[in-house]
Write a protein that holds these residues in place. Structure first.
Motif, PDB file in Angstrom:
ATOM      1  N   GLN A  14     119.232  52.097  76.686  1.00 34.44           N
ATOM      2  CA  GLN A  14     119.989  50.860  76.908  1.00 34.44           C
ATOM      3  C   GLN A  14     120.347  50.203  75.580  1.00 34.44           C
ATOM      4  O   GLN A  14     121.462  49.693  75.407  1.00 34.44           O
ATOM      5  CB  GLN A  14     119.177  49.903  77.774  1.00 34.44           C
ATOM      6  N   LEU A  15     119.400  50.217  74.640  1.00 31.45           N
ATOM      7  CA  LEU A  15     119.662  49.631  73.317  1.00 31.45           C
ATOM      8  C   LEU A  15     120.795  50.369  72.616  1.00 31.45           C
ATOM      9  O   LEU A  15     121.727  49.741  72.081  1.00 31.45           O
ATOM     10  CB  LEU A  15     118.389  49.700  72.469  1.00 31.45           C
ATOM     11  N   LEU A  16     120.736  51.691  72.625  1.00 34.06           N
ATOM     12  CA  LEU A  16     121.755  52.478  71.918  1.00 34.06           C
ATOM     13  C   LEU A  16     123.120  52.329  72.570  1.00 34.06           C
ATOM     14  O   LEU A  16     124.150  52.305  71.881  1.00 34.06           O
ATOM     15  CB  LEU A  16     121.341  53.943  71.872  1.00 34.06           C
ATOM     16  N   ALA A  17     123.139  52.204  73.884  1.00 35.84           N
ATOM     17  CA  ALA A  17     124.411  51.984  74.567  1.00 35.84           C
ATOM     18  C   ALA A  17     125.017  50.650  74.150  1.00 35.84           C
ATOM     19  O   ALA A  17     126.232  50.539  73.937  1.00 35.84           O
ATOM     20  CB  ALA A  17     124.203  52.028  76.081  1.00 35.84           C
ATOM     21  N   ALA A  18     124.171  49.636  74.013  1.00 37.00           N
ATOM     22  CA  ALA A  18     124.662  48.321  73.570  1.00 37.00           C
ATOM     23  C   ALA A  18     125.169  48.399  72.134  1.00 37.00           C
ATOM     24  O   ALA A  18     126.234  47.852  71.805  1.00 37.00           O
ATOM     25  CB  ALA A  18     123.551  47.284  73.687  1.00 37.00           C
ATOM     26  N   TRP A  19     124.423  49.091  71.276  1.00 38.41           N
ATOM     27  CA  TRP A  19     124.883  49.251  69.887  1.00 38.41           C
ATOM     28  C   TRP A  19     126.229  49.970  69.831  1.00 38.41           C
ATOM     29  O   TRP A  19     127.102  49.609  69.040  1.00 38.41           O
ATOM     30  CB  TRP A  19     123.850  50.052  69.094  1.00 38.41           C
ATOM     31  N   GLU A  20     126.371  50.980  70.671  1.00 41.84           N
ATOM     32  CA  GLU A  20     127.621  51.738  70.672  1.00 41.84           C
ATOM     33  C   GLU A  20     128.786  50.859  71.131  1.00 41.84           C
ATOM     34  O   GLU A  20     129.868  50.894  70.528  1.00 41.84           O
ATOM     35  CB  GLU A  20     127.476  52.968  71.572  1.00 41.84           C
ATOM     36  N   ARG A  21     128.567  50.065  72.167  1.00 42.17           N
ATOM     37  CA  ARG A  21     129.625  49.151  72.634  1.00 42.17           C
ATOM     38  C   ARG A  21     130.008  48.153  71.546  1.00 42.17           C
ATOM     39  O   ARG A  21     131.184  47.815  71.383  1.00 42.17           O
ATOM     40  CB  ARG A  21     129.150  48.384  73.873  1.00 42.17           C
ATOM     41  N   GLU A  22     129.011  47.692  70.794  1.00 43.00           N
ATOM     42  CA  GLU A  22     129.242  46.673  69.769  1.00 43.00           C
ATOM     43  C   GLU A  22     129.644  47.284  68.424  1.00 43.00           C
ATOM     44  O   GLU A  22     129.834  46.557  67.451  1.00 43.00           O
ATOM     45  CB  GLU A  22     127.977  45.828  69.605  1.00 43.00           C
ATOM     46  N   ARG A  23     129.708  48.614  68.393  1.00 39.57           N
ATOM     47  CA  ARG A  23     130.113  49.348  67.186  1.00 39.57           C
ATOM     48  C   ARG A  23     129.229  48.992  65.988  1.00 39.57           C
ATOM     49  O   ARG A  23     129.697  48.764  64.878  1.00 39.57           O
ATOM     50  CB  ARG A  23     131.592  49.107  66.857  1.00 39.57           C
ATOM     51  N   ARG A  24     127.950  48.960  66.236  1.00 38.57           N
ATOM     52  CA  ARG A  24     127.020  48.661  65.139  1.00 38.57           C
ATOM     53  C   ARG A  24     126.887  49.887  64.246  1.00 38.57           C
ATOM     54  O   ARG A  24     126.627  50.995  64.714  1.00 38.57           O
ATOM     55  CB  ARG A  24     125.661  48.252  65.692  1.00 38.57           C
ATOM     56  N   TYR A  65     113.272  57.663  64.361  1.00 38.23           N
ATOM     57  CA  TYR A  65     113.563  58.494  65.531  1.00 38.23           C
ATOM     58  C   TYR A  65     114.708  57.903  66.345  1.00 38.23           C
ATOM     59  O   TYR A  65     115.588  58.624  66.832  1.00 38.23           O
ATOM     60  CB  TYR A  65     112.312  58.620  66.401  1.00 38.23           C
ATOM     61  N   ILE A  66     114.705  56.580  66.483  1.00 32.85           N
ATOM     62  CA  ILE A  66     115.748  55.910  67.272  1.00 32.85           C
ATOM     63  C   ILE A  66     117.075  55.926  66.525  1.00 32.85           C
ATOM     64  O   ILE A  66     118.136  56.147  67.133  1.00 32.85           O
ATOM     65  CB  ILE A  66     115.293  54.478  67.616  1.00 32.85           C
ATOM     66  N   LEU A  67     117.046  55.731  65.235  1.00 35.11           N
ATOM     67  CA  LEU A  67     118.281  55.807  64.437  1.00 35.11           C
ATOM     68  C   LEU A  67     118.879  57.208  64.490  1.00 35.11           C
ATOM     69  O   LEU A  67     120.105  57.368  64.575  1.00 35.11           O
ATOM     70  CB  LEU A  67     118.000  55.420  62.986  1.00 35.11           C
ATOM     71  N   ASP A  68     118.015  58.225  64.423  1.00 32.36           N
ATOM     72  CA  ASP A  68     118.515  59.598  64.510  1.00 32.36           C
ATOM     73  C   ASP A  68     119.188  59.844  65.857  1.00 32.36           C
ATOM     74  O   ASP A  68     120.228  60.521  65.945  1.00 32.36           O
ATOM     75  CB  ASP A  68     117.367  60.588  64.307  1.00 32.36           C
ATOM     76  N   MET A  69     118.622  59.291  66.930  1.00 35.63           N
ATOM     77  CA  MET A  69     119.238  59.412  68.250  1.00 35.63           C
ATOM     78  C   MET A  69     120.606  58.729  68.265  1.00 35.63           C
ATOM     79  O   MET A  69     121.572  59.257  68.836  1.00 35.63           O
ATOM     80  CB  MET A  69     118.328  58.793  69.311  1.00 35.63           C
ATOM     81  N   TYR A  70     120.672  57.581  67.614  1.00 39.02           N
ATOM     82  CA  TYR A  70     121.950  56.861  67.571  1.00 39.02           C
ATOM     83  C   TYR A  70     122.978  57.647  66.762  1.00 39.02           C
ATOM     84  O   TYR A  70     124.162  57.732  67.130  1.00 39.02           O
ATOM     85  CB  TYR A  70     121.736  55.473  66.985  1.00 39.02           C
ATOM     86  N   GLY A  71     122.528  58.263  65.667  1.00 40.38           N
ATOM     87  CA  GLY A  71     123.430  59.068  64.865  1.00 40.38           C
ATOM     88  C   GLY A  71     124.000  60.241  65.637  1.00 40.38           C
ATOM     89  O   GLY A  71     125.157  60.637  65.430  1.00 40.38           O
ATOM     90  N   GLU A  72     123.203  60.800  66.542  1.00 37.90           N
ATOM     91  CA  GLU A  72     123.700  61.905  67.382  1.00 37.90           C
ATOM     92  C   GLU A  72     124.789  61.423  68.335  1.00 37.90           C
ATOM     93  O   GLU A  72     125.693  62.182  68.688  1.00 37.90           O
ATOM     94  CB  GLU A  72     122.531  62.513  68.165  1.00 37.90           C
ATOM     95  N   ARG A  73     124.720  60.151  68.728  1.00 37.94           N
ATOM     96  CA  ARG A  73     125.717  59.602  69.661  1.00 37.94           C
ATOM     97  C   ARG A  73     127.020  59.252  68.962  1.00 37.94           C
ATOM     98  O   ARG A  73     128.108  59.475  69.520  1.00 37.94           O
ATOM     99  CB  ARG A  73     125.165  58.341  70.343  1.00 37.94           C
ATOM    100  N   VAL A  74     126.926  58.664  67.768  1.00 34.72           N
ATOM    101  CA  VAL A  74     128.131  58.102  67.135  1.00 34.72           C
ATOM    102  C   VAL A  74     128.517  58.828  65.844  1.00 34.72           C
ATOM    103  O   VAL A  74     129.555  58.520  65.261  1.00 34.72           O
ATOM    104  CB  VAL A  74     127.940  56.598  66.849  1.00 34.72           C
ATOM    105  N   GLY A  75     127.689  59.784  65.419  1.00 35.97           N
ATOM    106  CA  GLY A  75     127.936  60.482  64.163  1.00 35.97           C
ATOM    107  C   GLY A  75     127.149  59.832  63.033  1.00 35.97           C
ATOM    108  O   GLY A  75     127.439  58.684  62.664  1.00 35.97           O
ATOM    109  N   SER A  76     126.156  60.538  62.532  1.00 38.76           N
ATOM    110  CA  SER A  76     125.292  59.942  61.504  1.00 38.76           C
ATOM    111  C   SER A  76     126.066  59.579  60.252  1.00 38.76           C
ATOM    112  O   SER A  76     125.691  58.653  59.524  1.00 38.76           O
ATOM    113  CB  SER A  76     124.145  60.911  61.163  1.00 38.76           C
ATOM    114  N   GLU A  77     127.182  60.300  60.002  1.00 38.47           N
ATOM    115  CA  GLU A  77     127.968  60.001  58.790  1.00 38.47           C
ATOM    116  C   GLU A  77     128.652  58.641  58.887  1.00 38.47           C
ATOM    117  O   GLU A  77     129.081  58.083  57.859  1.00 38.47           O
ATOM    118  CB  GLU A  77     128.996  61.105  58.548  1.00 38.47           C
ATOM    119  N   SER A  78     128.732  58.074  60.088  1.00 36.87           N
ATOM    120  CA  SER A  78     129.372  56.762  60.248  1.00 36.87           C
ATOM    121  C   SER A  78     128.402  55.611  60.017  1.00 36.87           C
ATOM    122  O   SER A  78     128.818  54.447  59.966  1.00 36.87           O
ATOM    123  CB  SER A  78     129.973  56.630  61.651  1.00 36.87           C
ATOM    124  N   LEU A  79     127.109  55.930  59.873  1.00 42.30           N
ATOM    125  CA  LEU A  79     126.102  54.883  59.730  1.00 42.30           C
ATOM    126  C   LEU A  79     125.874  54.523  58.268  1.00 42.30           C
ATOM    127  O   LEU A  79     125.889  55.390  57.386  1.00 42.30           O
ATOM    128  CB  LEU A  79     124.777  55.334  60.363  1.00 42.30           C
TER     129      LEU A  79
END
Length: 368
Positions: A85-95, A107-121
């Motif tokens: 739920q947190l990562l979905a909210a971050w993705e909607r907010e383009r964090r 671990y959570i940041l790595d999961m987020y990078g898999e969703r949005v592309g780690s190179e964008s972080l």
């Protein structure tokens, strides 16, 4: 500059306090920032055991020191449904911009990078100790290459004996040493850990004391020569303040015999700092947040037994720079105040020599 998400932990206050200081300092610079606390994303049964561990570590420092030697895989405690739920909210907010104080978030940041592309972080791993503390050692054990995807920022450079940048508790003139009462700030970090209570009988022969206790059972609060302080036992770092909907500094108050304590917080910094800035010295284990308080206020540190190797390196750096002194060495000098003043002068000369991390975020030539 875009919104900054500050990833911290409330397990102790060594990451939590600097994270909230940074959140406030960024907001003062008109930068949107939000502190997010890791413990809100672990399973309930693990979260419920934190208070038990806090009590055990307070009453038995040896248990705490042994526990930190065995890094645990925090993934066994993560509530992955809440994380999703947190990562979905971050993705909607383009964090995309993150500042990380605790290794548990990797671990959570790595999961987020898999969703949005780690190179964008755009991620800073902000280390407040001179060496890896337990949460960082844990992630290093299980994900050895974690830092290759992100940017490491060390506040302190132990190898070269330098302060690279700082997270100040306040931006005000230091109290003159002559203007400070013959009083010490004595504490054991956020969990009241360490040997500080064992030193009171020796210290009170020479100084008045501000003693931070974990419960009224720790000390004789009827001893009116000293002042006793405590965080509100009902306050938890992972709970947001109902008035603001944001995480708050600890509710902190004076404990007096026969009186109900009045616990309060404030927006800009932790209230313990208001005691530290007027003390002759801090007597404490050498946590990273204690170093930050020391530097900000030009208050020397008298070091007690460290929690682990990272805190020993903290003490070594502060001793090397002339900012602190080991307790036993000070004791051999009969707790001389004359030994403390040169430490204050050295801190005073260096307290603003290094830039604040909040300011460095605006300086592409240095940090980017």
């Amino acid at each position: 500059m875009g919104r900054k998400t500050i990833l911290t932990s409330g397990f102790g206050l060594g990451f939590y306090i600097p994270a909230l200081l940074l959140e406030y300092q960024l907001s003062e610079r008109q930068v949107p920032a939000e502190a997010v606390v890791f413990e809100n994303f672990i399973v309930k049964e693990k979260k419920d055991k934190i208070a038990e561990s806090r009590h055990d570590y307070h009453i038995n420092f040896a248990v705490a020191r042994v526990a930190q030697k065995f890094p645990m895989d925090i993934r066994d405690s993560i509530d992955f449904a809440a994380v999703d739920q947190l990562l979905a909210a971050w993705e909607r907010e383009r964090r995309r911009d993150f500042i990380v104080f605790s290794g548990h978030w990797i671990y959570i940041l790595d999961m987020y990078g898999e969703r949005v592309g780690s190179e964008s972080l755009n991620v800073d791993l902000l280390y407040v100790d001179t060496d890896l503390s337990p949460s960082w050692k844990s992630v290093k054990k299980y994900v050895p290459d974690y830092a290759e995807r992100y940017r490491e920022v060390w506040l302190f450079d132990a190898a070269n004996g330098q302060i690279r940048c700082r997270v100040p508790a306040a931006d005000e003139p230091a109290v003159t040493y002559a203007g400070r009462p013959q009083r010490l700030a004595v504490h054991g970090g956020g969990w009241g850990m360490g040997t500080y209570l064992e030193k009171i009988n020796e210290l009170e022969r020479h100084y008045e004391l501000d003693i931070v206790i974990a419960s009224e059972a720790d000390c004789d609060v009827s001893n009116t020569r000293h002042r006793y302080w405590m965080n509100d036992p009902s306050w938890e770092a992972w709970e947001k303040g109902p008035e603001t909907g944001k995480h708050t500094f600890p509710r902190f108050g004076e404990i007096k015999a026969g009186e109900s304590p009045v616990f309060a917080t404030q927006e800009s910094h932790h209230r313990l700092y208001d005691l530290i800035k007027g003390a002759k010295a801090i007597v404490s284990k050498p946590g990273g947040a204690t170093l930050l308080d020391s530097l900000s206020s030009a208050t020397p540190v008298v070091f007690l037994e460290p929690f682990g190797p990272h805190e020993q390196r903290n003490a070594d750096l502060w001793t090397q720079l002339g900012f602190g002194i080991p307790y036993e060495q000070w004791k051999l000098a009969d707790f001389s105040p004359e030994l403390l003043e040169p430490l204050h002068e050295a801190l005073l000369a260096h307290r603003k020599a290094a830039p604040s991390y909040a300011d460095l975020l605006f300086d592409n030539s240095i940090m980017r």
